[in-house]
Design a protein around this motif. Structure first.
Motif, PDB file in Angstrom:
ATOM      1  N   MET A  71      33.418 -24.585  -6.419  1.00 55.01           N
ATOM      2  CA  MET A  71      34.801 -24.133  -6.292  1.00 55.01           C
ATOM      3  C   MET A  71      35.520 -24.346  -7.625  1.00 55.01           C
ATOM      4  N   GLN A  72      36.171 -23.303  -8.115  1.00 55.05           N
ATOM      5  CA  GLN A  72      36.892 -23.413  -9.381  1.00 55.05           C
ATOM      6  C   GLN A  72      38.046 -24.395  -9.262  1.00 55.05           C
ATOM      7  N   VAL A  73      38.216 -25.232 -10.276  1.00 55.76           N
ATOM      8  CA  VAL A  73      39.337 -26.162 -10.357  1.00 55.76           C
ATOM      9  C   VAL A  73      40.186 -25.757 -11.558  1.00 55.76           C
ATOM     10  N   ILE A  74      41.487 -25.549 -11.325  1.00 57.13           N
ATOM     11  CA  ILE A  74      42.396 -25.086 -12.369  1.00 57.13           C
ATOM     12  C   ILE A  74      43.539 -26.083 -12.511  1.00 57.13           C
ATOM     13  N   GLY A  75      43.754 -26.570 -13.726  1.00 58.43           N
ATOM     14  CA  GLY A  75      44.895 -27.421 -14.015  1.00 58.43           C
ATOM     15  C   GLY A  75      45.930 -26.663 -14.821  1.00 58.43           C
ATOM     16  N   LEU A  76      47.198 -26.999 -14.634  1.00 54.95           N
ATOM     17  CA  LEU A  76      48.295 -26.348 -15.339  1.00 54.95           C
ATOM     18  C   LEU A  76      49.196 -27.406 -15.954  1.00 54.95           C
ATOM     19  N   CYS A  77      49.419 -27.297 -17.262  1.00 51.73           N
ATOM     20  CA  CYS A  77      50.292 -28.232 -17.973  1.00 51.73           C
ATOM     21  C   CYS A  77      51.401 -27.446 -18.657  1.00 51.73           C
ATOM     22  N   ARG A  78      52.631 -27.777 -18.346  1.00 53.48           N
ATOM     23  CA  ARG A  78      53.803 -27.167 -18.984  1.00 53.48           C
ATOM     24  C   ARG A  78      54.170 -28.043 -20.180  1.00 53.48           C
ATOM     25  N   PHE A  79      53.914 -27.555 -21.399  1.00 53.15           N
ATOM     26  CA  PHE A  79      54.160 -28.355 -22.598  1.00 53.15           C
ATOM     27  C   PHE A  79      55.445 -27.876 -23.270  1.00 53.15           C
ATOM     28  N   SER A  80      56.556 -28.492 -22.877  1.00 54.48           N
ATOM     29  CA  SER A  80      57.870 -28.163 -23.445  1.00 54.48           C
ATOM     30  C   SER A  80      58.161 -26.671 -23.382  1.00 54.48           C
ATOM     31  N   TYR A  81      57.760 -26.040 -22.279  1.00 56.28           N
ATOM     32  CA  TYR A  81      58.021 -24.614 -22.095  1.00 56.28           C
ATOM     33  C   TYR A  81      59.479 -24.420 -21.674  1.00 56.28           C
ATOM     34  N   PRO A  82      60.239 -23.592 -22.391  1.00 51.75           N
ATOM     35  CA  PRO A  82      61.666 -23.417 -22.096  1.00 51.75           C
ATOM     36  C   PRO A  82      61.902 -22.455 -20.937  1.00 51.75           C
ATOM     37  N   ALA A  83      61.575 -22.904 -19.751  1.00 53.67           N
ATOM     38  CA  ALA A  83      61.704 -22.067 -18.565  1.00 53.67           C
ATOM     39  C   ALA A  83      63.165 -21.882 -18.180  1.00 53.67           C
ATOM     40  N   LEU A  84      63.412 -20.830 -17.410  1.00 52.17           N
ATOM     41  CA  LEU A  84      64.701 -20.645 -16.756  1.00 52.17           C
ATOM     42  C   LEU A  84      64.603 -21.356 -15.415  1.00 52.17           C
ATOM     43  N   GLY A  85      65.256 -22.494 -15.295  1.00 48.46           N
ATOM     44  CA  GLY A  85      65.075 -23.340 -14.122  1.00 48.46           C
ATOM     45  C   GLY A  85      63.881 -24.255 -14.335  1.00 48.46           C
ATOM     46  N   GLY A  86      63.614 -25.101 -13.334  1.00 41.60           N
ATOM     47  CA  GLY A  86      62.439 -25.964 -13.406  1.00 41.60           C
ATOM     48  C   GLY A  86      62.671 -27.311 -14.044  1.00 41.60           C
ATOM     49  N   GLY A 115      56.162 -22.249 -25.031  1.00 44.42           N
ATOM     50  CA  GLY A 115      57.071 -21.152 -25.308  1.00 44.42           C
ATOM     51  C   GLY A 115      56.608 -20.353 -26.508  1.00 44.42           C
ATOM     52  N   ASP A 116      56.863 -19.049 -26.495  1.00 47.67           N
ATOM     53  CA  ASP A 116      56.474 -18.237 -27.656  1.00 47.67           C
ATOM     54  C   ASP A 116      57.335 -18.540 -28.870  1.00 47.67           C
ATOM     55  N   SER A 117      58.400 -19.342 -28.676  1.00 46.74           N
ATOM     56  CA  SER A 117      59.249 -19.743 -29.790  1.00 46.74           C
ATOM     57  C   SER A 117      58.920 -21.143 -30.297  1.00 46.74           C
ATOM     58  N   LEU A 118      57.869 -21.777 -29.764  1.00 48.55           N
ATOM     59  CA  LEU A 118      57.503 -23.106 -30.243  1.00 48.55           C
ATOM     60  C   LEU A 118      57.217 -23.039 -31.744  1.00 48.55           C
ATOM     61  N   PRO A 119      57.872 -23.865 -32.539  1.00 52.85           N
ATOM     62  CA  PRO A 119      57.664 -23.798 -33.991  1.00 52.85           C
ATOM     63  C   PRO A 119      56.193 -23.932 -34.372  1.00 52.85           C
ATOM     64  N   ARG A 120      55.825 -23.249 -35.443  1.00 53.08           N
ATOM     65  CA  ARG A 120      54.428 -23.157 -35.855  1.00 53.08           C
ATOM     66  C   ARG A 120      53.793 -24.522 -36.051  1.00 53.08           C
ATOM     67  N   PRO A 123      57.462 -16.086 -23.259  1.00 50.27           N
ATOM     68  CA  PRO A 123      58.907 -16.143 -23.506  1.00 50.27           C
ATOM     69  C   PRO A 123      59.593 -16.850 -22.339  1.00 50.27           C
ATOM     70  N   PRO A 124      60.836 -17.266 -22.499  1.00 48.76           N
ATOM     71  CA  PRO A 124      61.551 -17.893 -21.383  1.00 48.76           C
ATOM     72  C   PRO A 124      61.631 -16.953 -20.175  1.00 48.76           C
TER      73      PRO A 124
END
Length: 275
Positions: free
Chosen positions: A1-16, A67-72, A94-95
């Protein structure tokens, strides 16, 4: 069974986030401030990443959302830290509405959507036990009869440590039982089911599906730091104490977290030269 992890690394979401901002620009400025990002990287490098690298079952997929705006320079640092982990895929977005984008990413990560999978969230400042993925799969197999009858189910490993990290090393609580923390909480999704672990608030996931609770040994480390989103409002102090040498060895074995590495990474940065 596939196991998938998700990590939000300073993603500038709308809400959350529990820390609110009036505009996306304000949120980005807050998330990408150099002081905050330095702390996030230090915790990711010494706490979250070592626990994922230490997994006894390395057959899992790890999606890190930025975020696609995360500095290089931050993006390059993240790539450098994770380049030795073939499980990691970094996705720049993007946000967008928080749950919408995370659900989409998780469903896209399913190699065969018609087959069941297991999912988990991984905060960038928390750790899971080295046996987490192995035991997640094992628990799903043990509960196969239940899982055959439900589209989704939660699997909660609810025992772990609250810890603080800094130049002196690691200070931690006694093992605590905290139900439905983000760390070490997994979800089963049957084949064809489009709901994901991001459809539900982690603290209320058991209101929506059967829940399996495992409480035998510590399976997570929840870090307390200056930028915990969940601690920005009325956050109280935790009762933590410096680890003994024996406890440091246990943390390294259980979670892959090495006190010497913590001390080195969090050591004050020297500036200039003396002469």
């Amino acid at each position: 069974m596939q196991v998938i992890g998700l990590c939000r690394f300073s993603y500038p979401a709308l809400g959350g986030f529990q820390v609110e901002h009036e505009t996306v620009a304000e949120r980005i400025a807050y998330l990408y401030s150099e002081v905050r990002m330095e702390e996030r990287f230090r915790l990711f490098e010494t706490v979250a990443l070592p626990s994922l690298q230490a997994q006894t079952d390395p057959d899992f997929d790890m999606v890190i959302v930025i975020g696609d705006s995360l500095p290089r320079h931050h993006r390059d640092r993240l790539h450098d830290l994770t380049e030795a982990m073939p499980q990691v895929r970094i996705v720049a977005e993007p946000p967008r509405r928080h749950r919408e984008v995370m659900k989409e990413i998780l469903n896209t990560a399913r190699r065969n959507p018609d087959q069941p999978c297991l999912q988990f969230r991984a905060d960038d400042d928390d750790a899971v036990a080295a046996e987490f993925v192995e035991r997640l799969r094992e628990t799903a197999a043990d509960c196969a009869g239940l899982l055959e009858k439900t589209p989704t189910a939660a699997i909660d490993f609810n025992r772990g440590y609250i810890a603080e990290f800094g130049p002196e090393g690691i200070a931690a609580s006694e093992p605590a039982v905290r139900s439905y923390f983000t760390a070490a909480l997994g979800m089963y999704a049957a084949g064809g089911v489009r709901q994901t672990i991001m459809n539900f608030g982690h603290h209320r996931i058991h209101h929506h599906m059967p829940s399996i609770t495992i409480t035998d040994v510590p399976m997570w480390v929840r870090s307390h730091n200056a930028y915990n989103d969940s601690r920005q409002r009325n956050a109280g102090a935790e009762d933590v104490a410096p680890l003994t040498p024996k406890q440091e060895r246990e943390f390294a074995t259980m979670f892959g977290i090495k006190a010497a590495h913590v001390r080195a990474v969090f050591a004050p940065q020297l500036s200039g030269s003396c002469g």
